[in-house]
Write an enzyme that holds these catalytic residues in place. Structure first.
Site, PDB file in Angstrom:
ATOM      1  N   ASP A 262       0.835  -1.194   0.000  1.00  0.00           N
ATOM      2  CA  ASP A 262       0.000   0.000   0.000  1.00  0.00           C
ATOM      3  C   ASP A 262       0.877   1.254   0.000  1.00  0.00           C
ATOM      4  OD1 ASP A 262      -2.704   1.242   0.454  1.00  0.00           O
ATOM      5  OD2 ASP A 262      -1.672   1.995   2.234  1.00  0.00           O
ATOM      6  N   GLU A 298       1.440  -0.505  -4.987  1.00  0.00           N
ATOM      7  CA  GLU A 298       0.551   0.587  -5.373  1.00  0.00           C
ATOM      8  C   GLU A 298       1.390   1.860  -5.459  1.00  0.00           C
ATOM      9  OE1 GLU A 298      -3.303   3.093  -3.711  1.00  0.00           O
ATOM     10  OE2 GLU A 298      -1.667   2.531  -2.388  1.00  0.00           O
TER      11      GLU A 298
END
Ligand SMILES: [Ca+2]
Ligand SMILES: [Ca+2]
Length: 555
Positions: A262, A298
């Protein structure tokens, strides 16, 4: 934070003044039409043509073994096993046959080959992107035993499992932050957590371009670029780096296959060079210990930025994703040849810096409006988009319910909860929409998984067929990719060769039938699969491919 560190950070900020503060905004959603089932009949081909003999490489680890169809599960919204309305790990186990029943030829299962779970560690929020304790599964989601059982089940079905690793920041309720707070209140610089988070002290100049919040009872302002409930870890501290390795090993030792990272570009806010250095160091260490590791980061940005991270790890491709992305544009009567040329250049580029690099396309995820709102099933655009990522190289990621045409967009309430609505099972599953949802149930699809599995014309069965075609032709996912553009038309695709088998994949996103002279492309005499809103036929070297249809050909 020392003056030297502050100076470095200031310099970094000055170098990257154009950097956005938070995740980039996406294009507003198009209106969502209240229809669902495809009206045209998908073309059926004999099932024997999809016979799957070698779904994945069987002989040891090969990096291309990770060229799989992954499925993102937003855990709290997927399947509820205990009646509290919140999805959980046991629910995923209960519903596993839906995802993969272990028999690639059964035709009774979606057939996904990898799963990305949204964060499952203990957390105060429903989404759990703010972790309290990395060593505890959130009790609403289950236990460590449930995770072990899920890993074992995945592996017994040939499915890889990756966890969402959120390490840029923690929750304020994390014990590390509690210690950090205590250390600064007491002025105890010997506390090992004194330098665990990034901060500046009153009187120092605040680093420009980044967000900070006051730490009550101290002169300290801690970094929190997402919001003040997400304090950011200090990656200049070797103890932080070691802690992240330690918790990563904890899960990999139990058989986990890898991670989705993330907010990877926020490790050093606005400083890609140092962020990449961090991920390189971390992954070089982990890969030496776990050679089969699959990772995808990401890095929500354009290719120019994700390119920087590719030497360290695969990254999601945001250029092809979302409502405004290249796949959606191509699906809406765009030019498939142009998209293929983009993919070929992209593959050359990322493999030039990382021979193990994988293309990771997706249409939408938990941070985006559901793509079906822009593409719609009844227009056939959604099906064409599905063709573009499933019948393509690398590891495409489906967002749970995408295969059903599930809807959901932020809407006027501007809440991400609307993008994470309860999976529509159409059975007795008790999973409910997450807190804060404003999306009307009347706008959601009415036919759930159960009903769509029984309907041969459903989007679910369309996706299932696509995945079978892909598995029956391993060169699609793992072969050497060469773009094909058919002059004078929107037809395009690629050839791919693997283990002596060469396939030709062609898409016709236009509404009109097109004739293609295959002699200009190669010797392809077998029409292996036809999938789309209409049909296709092959006569000698002349391929007739109707609108919104894709084909797979062999020699
Ligand atoms: Ca539950
Ligand atoms: Ca950070």
């Amino acid at each position: 934070m020392g003056k030297r560190v502050l100076g470095l950070l200031l310099a970094a900020v000055l170098l990257f003044t154009g950097c956005v503060r938070v995740k980039t905004a996406e294009t507003p959603a198009a209106t969502e039409a209240p229809t669902e089932a495809p009206t045209a009949e998908p073309t059926e081909a004999p099932a024997a043509e999809y016979a799957i003999t070698d779904p994945l490489l069987a002989t040891g680890y090969d990096v291309q073994d990770n060229a799989r169809v992954f499925y993102e599960i937003f855990v709290g919204s997927f399947s509820d096993s205990n009646g509290d309305g919140i999805g959980d790990l046991r629910g995923i186990i209960d519903k596993f046959d839906y995802l993969n029943d272990g028999d690639p030829n059964s035709g009774k299962s979606l057939g996904i080959e990898g799963i990305w779970l949204s964060p499952i560690f203990s957390s105060p929020s429903y989404h759990k992107y703010d972790v309290t304790d990395y060593y505890t599964i959130d009790p609403k989601f289950g236990t460590q035993q449930d995770l072990d059982d899920l890993i074992a089940l995945c592996h017994s079905r040939g499915v890889k499992l990756i966890l969402d690793l959120v390490i840029n920041h923690t929750a304020r309720s994390c014990s590390w932050f509690g210690e950090f707070t205590k250390a600064h209140r007491q002025g105890d610089t010997t506390n090992p957590y004194y330098e665990f988070y990034t901060y500046y002290t009153k009187g120092e100049q605040a680093p420009a371009g980044r967000a900070f919040a006051p730490l009550s009872g101290t002169d300290v302002y801690y970094e929190c670029n997402f919001y003040d409930g997400m304090p950011e870890l200090n990656f200049d501290n070797p103890a932080v780096r070691e802690e992240i390795l330690k918790l990563s090993r904890y899960y990999l030792d139990r058989g986990l296959d890898g991670f989705r990272f993330d907010a990877a570009k926020y490790v050093y806010f606005g400083d890609h060079k140092r962020s990449v250095e961090y991920w390189t160091e971390y992954l070089t260490t982990l890969r030496s210990e776990y050679p089969g590791l699959y990772t995808v980061a990401e890095v929500w940005d354009g290719d120019g930025v994700t390119d920087l991270y590719y030497p360290a790890t695969n990254c999601f491709n945001f250029t092809v994703a979302q409502v405004s992305g290249l796949m959606a544009e191509t699906a809406k009567q765009g030019n498939a040849g142009k998209m293929a040329q983009y993919v070929e250049k992209y593959l050359q580029k990322i493999r030039g810096t990382n021979p193990d690099a994988m293309f990771v396309p997706f249409l939408s995820n938990h941070d985006m409006d559901r793509i079906v709102g822009a593409l719609t099933v009844e227009s056939g655009n959604m099906q064409m988009a599905a063709n573009l990522y499933v019948l393509g190289p690398g590891s495409p990621f489906l967002y749970y319910g995408e295969e059903l045409g599930m809807r959901g967009s932020r809407g006027a309430a501007n809440t991400d909860a609307n993008r994470r609505l309860a999976m529509v099972w159409g059975d007795e599953d008790t999973v409910k929409d997450p807190e804060g949802t404003t999306y009307g149930r009347d706008k959601q699809i009415q036919k759930g998984a159960k009903q769509q599995m029984e309907d041969p014309n459903s989007l679910y069965n369309y996706y299932k067929k696509l995945i079978m075609i892909r598995k029956a032709n391993p060169a699609i996912a793992r072969g050497e990719y060469k773009a094909v553009a058919v002059n004078g038309s929107k037809v395009g695709g690629f050839t791919a060769t693997l283990d002596g088998d060469t396939v030709l994949v062609l898409h016709n996103p236009s509404r009109n039938s097109q004739s293609v002279d295959l002699s200009a492309i190669g010797d392809f005499g077998t029409l292996r699969a036809v999938v789309g809103m209409h049909g296709a036929s092959l006569s000698g070297t002349k391929l007739e491919i109707e609108g919104q249809t894709s084909v797979v050909l062999g020699k």
